[in-house]
Design a protein around this motif. Structure first.
Motif: not given
Length: 427
Positions: A376-395
């Protein structure tokens, strides 16, 4: 040579290039990115028989929807360029989770990964004290172009390390505790050397959330030990608070000189928050330049235009300034809005759900408190990044390369023997 050993060598080479790509780009003519992609294609071809599981079928569905959207907007070539790093993550993750590594092989991989994280800290120290500049695009030795990674890298590393520290027991050798603390320090240095403002807000939130989730999940018989750790963490935070203030005042928060000179910590923090709120919703000539405003404008456009809602404006079209202006956007596109812009709302939602499933999915193995908290902490990292900060998980693979080796421990039956070994130090 056993096939697993060949895979291991491929993985070492891939990890090394992912975390040193910025170094090669800055100081040598070596084309690190093409070599990295060739290696990924090579290990995928070597392991093609193993890429079959429920995540694969879900992913194929998401890819099919994206392909239909790309055909509708005449951007099929751009689609495959845009989606390739998600494909690489899927291939590498599935290869790792379906491969039976010996304990010593996997532990060496984890140590190598920790060494690469520490290398980013060393690169940041060189930048701070030798180059003597905060350069946004320089993210350790990982990158020379994308500054947002400095923040998202910190969030993911801090999330993982905090859970390990909070669950570690007395059997874990002290040297590994020091290495984990050094990994946190390295991630912090990466954020500071890149001049990222967000780290001063998201780092405390990440620490608090990791403590909260651990308190909910940890076994009752470990509560006394957990409370002792909280005391140590609180003391450490109090000691480091002056460094936090110094870092904030030397970063581009555009604080009033009187506020800086006053030394009033609450006034400095209050001014930082005010500036962050202003920046998030900033605009230029009616077009958004902050992430919150940009997300709002893109979603409004999608809801008011049925074609844009269904298939987007075309993959990579967000890079076209004229198309971006039509959506009243200049800067601030994050992962989710990138997908909305490119392939429409349906594609963006499906891609986000697939990533969430990839993080939470497991092979019906017993889920212990440590695994649940880490997941769930990894999930938090993804949600923060993908929805609020950058496209780092997909680029790119800077963040997902960490997940490739962390998620199988908690999700794959092939790693039960490794998980049982590690849990002797974490429960």
């Amino acid at each position: 040579m056993p096939v697993n050993r060949v895979k291991l060598y491929f993985l070492y080479a891939i990890l090394f290039l992912v975390f040193t790509q910025g170094f090669w780009e800055r100081y040598t003519p070596i084309p690190a990115q093409p070599i990295l992609e060739i290696l990924i294609i090579g290990i995928t071809l070597l392991s093609y028989k193993s890429i079959l599981n429920p995540l694969c079928y879900n992913f194929l569905f998401v890819l099919s929807v994206g392909l239909i959207c790309s055909i509708s907007t005449a951007s099929s070539i751009a689609y495959f360029k845009s989606i390739r790093f998600v494909l690489y993550f899927f291939f590498l993750y599935d290869i790792c989770r379906s491969t039976h590594f010996e304990i010593h092989q996997y532990l060496r991989l984890l140590k190598f990964l920790m060494g690469l994280v520490l290398l980013q800290g060393i690169a940041s120290i060189i930048q701070i004290f030798v180059i003597e500049k905060q350069i946004e695009g320089y993210v350790g030795y990982m990158s020379s172009l994308g500054g947002s990674t400095a923040t998202t890298f910190l969030v993911l590393v801090l999330s993982i390390c905090m859970v390990i520290l909070l669950y570690s027991n007395k059997q874990l050798p002290r040297k590994y505790i020091y290495f984990i603390l050094l990994c946190i320090a390295s991630a912090m240095l990466v954020g500071y050397s890149s001049g990222k403002r967000t780290i001063y807000f998201i780092a405390p939130i990440t620490i608090i959330l990791s403590v909260f989730l651990t308190r909910i999940c940890i076994n009752k018989y470990r509560l006394v030990e957990f409370r002792k750790k909280l005391i140590y963490i609180s003391i450490l935070i109090i000691i480091l608070l002056p460094i936090y203030i110094i870092g904030a005042t030397s970063t581009q928060f555009q604080l009033d000189n009187q506020v800086k000179k006053s030394g009033n910590r609450m006034e400095i923090i209050s001014s930082m928050i005010e500036y962050a709120i202003f920046y998030e919703n900033s605009e230029h000539k009616g077009r958004s330049t902050g992430r919150s405003g940009t997300t709002e404008n893109i979603l409004k456009s999608a809801l008011n235009d049925s074609q844009y809602f269904l298939v987007g404006s075309g993959f990579n079209s967000y890079k076209n300034q004229n198309i971006a202006r039509e959506r009243n956007v200049i800067y601030g596109i994050v992962g989710f809005t990138r997908d909305v812009f490119s392939g429409g709302i349906i594609f963006a939602v499906l891609m986000s759900l697939w990533f969430i499933k990839a993080i939470l999915y497991h092979d019906k193995i017993e889920q212990d408190p440590f695994s649940i908290t880490l997941k769930y902490m990894i999930l938090f990292s993804f949600l923060f990044t993908h929805f609020a900060y950058s496209a780092d998980y997909v680029t790119h693979l800077k963040l997902t390369s960490l997940l490739i080796f962390i998620l199988p421990i908690i999700n794959s039956k092939e790693y039960v023997h490794i998980k049982e070994y590690l849990l002797t130090y974490l429960k």
